[in-house]
Design an enzyme around this catalytic site. Sequence first.
Site, PDB file in Angstrom:
ATOM      1  N   GLU A  48       0.928  -1.072   0.030  1.00 13.64           N
ATOM      2  CA  GLU A  48       0.011  -0.001  -0.057  1.00 13.64           C
ATOM      3  C   GLU A  48       0.990   1.318   0.006  1.00 13.64           C
ATOM      4  O   GLU A  48       0.506   2.288  -0.623  1.00 13.64           O
ATOM      5  CB  GLU A  48      -1.036  -0.105   1.052  1.00 13.64           C
ATOM      6  CG  GLU A  48      -1.927  -0.953   1.142  1.00 13.64           C
ATOM      7  CD  GLU A  48      -3.014  -0.931   0.034  1.00 13.64           C
ATOM      8  OE1 GLU A  48      -2.977   0.388  -0.535  1.00 13.64           O
ATOM      9  OE2 GLU A  48      -3.759  -1.698  -0.525  1.00 13.64           O
ATOM     10  N   TYR A 131      -5.993   6.746   4.195  1.00 18.89           N
ATOM     11  CA  TYR A 131      -6.324   5.723   3.032  1.00 18.89           C
ATOM     12  C   TYR A 131      -5.608   4.451   3.519  1.00 18.89           C
ATOM     13  O   TYR A 131      -6.031   3.255   3.564  1.00 18.89           O
ATOM     14  CB  TYR A 131      -5.800   6.369   1.865  1.00 18.89           C
ATOM     15  CG  TYR A 131      -5.721   4.968   1.029  1.00 18.89           C
ATOM     16  CD1 TYR A 131      -6.863   4.232   0.397  1.00 18.89           C
ATOM     17  CD2 TYR A 131      -4.578   4.307   0.866  1.00 18.89           C
ATOM     18  CE1 TYR A 131      -6.604   3.288  -0.278  1.00 18.89           C
ATOM     19  CE2 TYR A 131      -4.252   3.335  -0.100  1.00 18.89           C
ATOM     20  CZ  TYR A 131      -5.378   2.727  -0.389  1.00 18.89           C
ATOM     21  OH  TYR A 131      -5.128   1.580  -1.245  1.00 18.89           O
ATOM     22  N   ASP A 149      -9.491   4.919  -2.733  1.00 15.76           N
ATOM     23  CA  ASP A 149      -8.268   5.174  -3.403  1.00 15.76           C
ATOM     24  C   ASP A 149      -8.550   5.909  -4.725  1.00 15.76           C
ATOM     25  O   ASP A 149      -9.765   6.072  -4.977  1.00 15.76           O
ATOM     26  CB  ASP A 149      -7.352   4.071  -3.681  1.00 15.76           C
ATOM     27  CG  ASP A 149      -7.785   2.946  -4.795  1.00 15.76           C
ATOM     28  OD1 ASP A 149      -8.875   3.181  -4.975  1.00 15.76           O
ATOM     29  OD2 ASP A 149      -6.986   2.036  -5.108  1.00 15.76           O
TER      30      ASP A 149
END
Length: 356
Positions: A48, A131, A149
Amino acid sequence: MAVDYFTGETRKITSDISAHYVDNARKLPWRVPPGGNLPNPYHVWLSEVMLQQTTVAAVIAYFEKFTRRWPTIGDLAAAEAADVMAAWAGLGYYSRARNLHKCALHIVENLEGIFPQKESELLRLPGIGPYTAAAIAAIAFGERAVVVDANIERLVSRLFAIDIPLPAGKAEIRQAMDGLTPASAAGDFAQACMDMGATICTAKNPKCAVCPVRDSCAARAAGDVERYPVKPPKKAKPVRKGRFFWIEKDGELLLSIRPAKGMLASMRALPDDNWAAGADGDTHPPFAGNWAVHENIVQHSFTHFSLEVDLAVYQNEKIVTDIDDNIWWPLTEIDDAGLPTLFAKAVKWKLEKRND
């Protein structure tokens, strides 16, 4: 009037997207198949962070390189920061690599090497924003968290024809995603939406004909899919000038370590003239001598500005320098120096000129 995103129609959208994912999930090295065991939190976190503002295609090789070299978060924490930065070279947005190492150290030194599971606790870790915290909580730990996202932003804004320009529209998009996110398997659902945005609901030429939720899409019904998400007009980027300095002897190239703060901090690079995002460089070489200047050999685009680079090549035989952080690096091994892309471009230009 507020829109109610918690309806029977949104539940149908969730069900259709989830069902599509079961048969169409992308196979990625940090993922597990939908409905399977939860993935390794270290792998989820690493991927990520790497995926922020970077494509999946670019990230796969870096992810595999990192996990071969540092198989666990303990291995990464024990690494030298300079080695982590060098391994990151070419992936861009280098503050991510610095924060990656800081976060690994924090988890090992303060949390016994174990990732926290809750979104609120993940947010306290170095370099982890809303996020990333939501993605780790949902994907790695099965927590219900609302993940948004860029791919999900595009998908959701089209499904509900959310026409508030970004960034103001992000709050409405998140509210809509909240309405879609199921109580269980939120991680699979988030990844399903990511895949939808990456492979079907693409920025240009979306594949509406094969979309499992095409009949629920407000933007498609209006015949205006590519309008969403609505973005503000782009501002013209300022152009800065910088100069790099090529100093070579006995098959080795002089490198320096960039300052600990600022752009490309603490990375190996060619010496330069102190260019910055807000100002041109001063063109002053690191020491006096005969320099041959090659103008505008590289153009490089950063997020908020572009840089035009000159390369000054030292012509004298005798090299006198009192730079404290000199590094003489064999040119035959320059690919191992971990130079940022901008500096690697300049080196490539010079070596190609030599071979002309």
